[in-house]
Design an enzyme around this catalytic site. Sequence first.
Site, PDB file in Angstrom:
ATOM      1  N   CYS A   1       1.287  10.317  -2.914  1.00  0.00           N
ATOM      2  CA  CYS A   1       1.188   8.894  -3.276  1.00  0.00           C
ATOM      3  C   CYS A   1       0.027   8.748  -4.255  1.00  0.00           C
ATOM      4  CB  CYS A   1       1.042   8.015  -2.032  1.00  0.00           C
ATOM      5  SG  CYS A   1      -0.432   8.330  -1.039  1.00  0.00           S
TER       6      CYS A   1
ATOM      7  N   ASN B   1      -3.652   8.894  -1.462  1.00  0.00           N
ATOM      8  CA  ASN B   1      -3.603   9.832  -0.333  1.00  0.00           C
ATOM      9  C   ASN B   1      -4.411   9.333   0.870  1.00  0.00           C
ATOM     10  OD1 ASN B   1      -4.528  13.230   0.542  1.00  0.00           O
ATOM     11  ND2 ASN B   1      -2.571  12.255   0.920  1.00  0.00           N
TER      12      ASN B   1
ATOM     13  N   CYS C   1      -2.941   6.243   2.466  1.00  0.00           N
ATOM     14  CA  CYS C   1      -2.022   5.325   3.169  1.00  0.00           C
ATOM     15  C   CYS C   1      -0.628   5.954   3.336  1.00  0.00           C
ATOM     16  CB  CYS C   1      -1.903   3.988   2.422  1.00  0.00           C
ATOM     17  SG  CYS C   1      -3.492   3.173   2.138  1.00  0.00           S
ATOM     18  N   ARG C   2       0.201   5.890   2.289  1.00  0.00           N
ATOM     19  CA  ARG C   2       1.609   6.252   2.454  1.00  0.00           C
ATOM     20  C   ARG C   2       1.840   7.737   2.699  1.00  0.00           C
ATOM     21  NH1 ARG C   2       3.356   3.803  -3.076  1.00  0.00           N
ATOM     22  NH2 ARG C   2       1.200   4.455  -3.442  1.00  0.00           N
ATOM     23  N   SER C   3       1.337   8.608   1.809  1.00  0.00           N
ATOM     24  CA  SER C   3       1.681  10.027   1.976  1.00  0.00           C
ATOM     25  C   SER C   3       1.072  10.629   3.243  1.00  0.00           C
ATOM     26  CB  SER C   3       1.356  10.859   0.727  1.00  0.00           C
ATOM     27  OG  SER C   3      -0.016  10.881   0.447  1.00  0.00           O
TER      28      SER C   3
ATOM     29  N   ASP D   1       3.385   0.345  -2.335  1.00  0.00           N
ATOM     30  CA  ASP D   1       1.970   0.556  -2.035  1.00  0.00           C
ATOM     31  C   ASP D   1       1.441  -0.597  -1.148  1.00  0.00           C
ATOM     32  OD1 ASP D   1      -0.729   0.853  -2.088  1.00  0.00           O
ATOM     33  OD2 ASP D   1      -0.906   0.974  -4.279  1.00  0.00           O
TER      34      ASP D   1
HETATM   35  P1  4NP Z   1      -1.697   5.092  -1.116  1.00  0.00           P
HETATM   36  O1  4NP Z   1      -2.394   3.650  -1.253  1.00  0.00           O
HETATM   37  O2  4NP Z   1      -1.347   5.516  -2.523  1.00  0.00           O
HETATM   38  O3  4NP Z   1      -0.510   4.820  -0.280  1.00  0.00           O
HETATM   39  O4  4NP Z   1      -2.739   5.990  -0.468  1.00  0.00           O
HETATM   40  C1  4NP Z   1      -3.474   3.406  -2.102  1.00  0.00           C
HETATM   41  C2  4NP Z   1      -4.752   3.748  -1.703  1.00  0.00           C
HETATM   42  C3  4NP Z   1      -5.824   3.471  -2.556  1.00  0.00           C
HETATM   43  C4  4NP Z   1      -5.601   2.883  -3.784  1.00  0.00           C
HETATM   44  C5  4NP Z   1      -4.318   2.549  -4.182  1.00  0.00           C
HETATM   45  C6  4NP Z   1      -3.244   2.830  -3.339  1.00  0.00           C
HETATM   46  N1  4NP Z   1      -6.709   2.590  -4.631  1.00  0.00           N
HETATM   47  O5  4NP Z   1      -6.483   1.998  -5.702  1.00  0.00           O
HETATM   48  O6  4NP Z   1      -7.846   2.927  -4.298  1.00  0.00           O
END
Ligand code: 4NP
Length: 182
Positions: free
Chosen positions: A27, A30, A32-34, A147
């Site tokens: 993702c 790294n 939240c989703r993945s 996201d």
């Molecule tokens: P992820 O979510 O891609 O599912 O881990 C996010 C975590 C952090 C950010 C964006 C999406 N960020 O912009 O810091």
Amino acid sequence: MPAKPSALAPVPAPRQPSGPYRVCLVCLGNICRSPMAEVVLRDELDRAGLSGRVMVDSAGTGDWHIGEPMDSRARAELARRGYDGSAHRARQVAASWLPRYDLIVAMDASNKADLERMASRHPGTAGRIRLLRSFDPESGAQAEVPDPYSGGPQDYADALDLVLPAARALAGQLARELPGPA
Ligand code: 4NP
């Protein structure tokens, strides 16, 4: 209207006849989703009897959270459903990692496009990149896991609701398609 069920593409063939089949879930951050998908997919692989034959890890395309644990909202949603997300530490994927994997699984189209740019430097890797929800027979081939980072607890519950059937379907597909143990 529900998405039209898509024809399932086979998983990419193993790079090597022996050794584990390696899957990387990707993702943006790294956190939240993945990592949620990693915990859930590992559990589904255990249930499918594939824990020694398929190795799963995860990474993000961005560098903001390297070394951090999973977002507390993701961990809480996993815990609410009986999963433990406490071991995770975030990593950033590098192009040079791609040839190590049999299957590279993106959460959304933007992650997939970033991975495909990286893959252009490593022949043979682009065809191993898929969207997670493309494995869910109830989803469209282009379906994404949105996201949840700037949302609230419900966005994390929604994300996990999308991840779970896709991870279960991927584990089932691997069980059917990977060659049996030697
Ligand atoms: P992820 O979510 O891609 O599912 O881990 C996010 C975590 C952090 C950010 C964006 C999406 N960020 O912009 O810091």
